[in-house]
Write an enzyme that holds these catalytic residues in place. Structure first.
Site, short mmCIF file in Angstrom:
data_model
loop_
_atom_site.label_atom_id
_atom_site.label_comp_id
_atom_site.label_asym_id
_atom_site.label_seq_id
_atom_site.Cartn_x
_atom_site.Cartn_y
_atom_site.Cartn_z
N GLU A 1 -8.80 86.61 64.95
CA GLU A 1 -9.47 88.09 65.02
C GLU A 1 -9.43 88.72 64.17
O GLU A 1 -10.04 89.71 64.67
CB GLU A 1 -8.06 87.93 65.90
CG GLU A 1 -7.48 89.28 65.46
CD GLU A 1 -5.29 89.13 66.10
OE1 GLU A 1 -5.06 90.28 66.05
OE2 GLU A 1 -5.00 87.94 65.68
N ARG B 1 -3.96 69.54 63.77
CA ARG B 1 -2.67 69.24 63.99
C ARG B 1 -3.73 68.34 65.34
O ARG B 1 -2.54 67.50 66.25
CB ARG B 1 -2.26 70.30 64.81
CG ARG B 1 -1.05 70.39 64.08
CD ARG B 1 -0.13 72.16 65.11
NE ARG B 1 0.80 73.36 63.84
CZ ARG B 1 -0.64 73.82 63.86
NH1 ARG B 1 -0.53 74.54 64.11
NH2 ARG B 1 0.66 75.17 62.47
#
Length: 180
Positions: free
Chosen positions: A105, A68
């Protein structure tokens, strides 16, 4: 303090971002910028607010984080007279690259940039749509600084403050338009 016009534009941007609960997994409130892109006024406001901030900061490179950052980075770079450098996932750039591995994560990922894309003493703006934990922006900063350039600031459309990504950047300046 933001002007009334700036506040109006930021409200338009914020209201154009769709929040999708439990995507891509339960508990995640996904900040979807595709709806911002469908609103020409909000999209223009987003780019113009960044351009207004950076036009007089002598930025020589706008580095966009995949994917993005590729949406917002090129129009900002063109408007301020800087070059655009894509920071990509592994094996997406042809030719010689330098890479930076970073923690996610669950596991790790890698970001790559063409060798020679930034030069010693370039003044770099790193742009992405969102900062969450800050891992991606930290990797981008390390990658650019290893090439000898100076990261002037990171910029994101959205910040998720509860994930404390800003803290992970340390003393690196971060500019955001909307807090999610």
């Amino acid at each position: 303090m933001a002007s009334v016009d700036e506040q109006t534009r930021i409200k338009r941007i914020a209201s154009s971002i769709r929040v999708i609960p439990d995507f891509p997994k339960p508990g995640v409130m996904f900040q979807d910028i595709t709806t911002l892109l469908l609103d020409p006024k909000a999209f223009r406001d987003t780019v113009e607010l960044f351009v207004e901030r950076y036009r007089d900061m002598r930025i020589s490179v706008v580095a966009g984080v995949e994917a993005r950052g590729f949406i917002f980075g090129p129009p900002i770079a063109l408007s301020i007279g800087a070059k655009f450098v894509p920071l990509r996932k592994p094996k997406k750039l042809p030719g010689e690259v330098i890479s930076e591995e970073y923690s996610l994560e669950y596991g790790t990922d890698t970001m790559e940039m063409h060798v020679g894309a930034v030069q010693f003493n370039d003044r770099v703006l790193v742009i992405d749509d969102l900062i969450a934990t800050g891992g991606t922006l930290c990797a981008a900063i390390k990658l650019i600084e290893r090439a000898g350039a100076e990261v002037i600031e990171c910029a994101c459309v959205i910040e998720l403050p509860e994930l404390k990504g800003r803290e992970r950047l340390g003393d690196r300046p971060l500019f955001v338009l909307v807090k999610g």
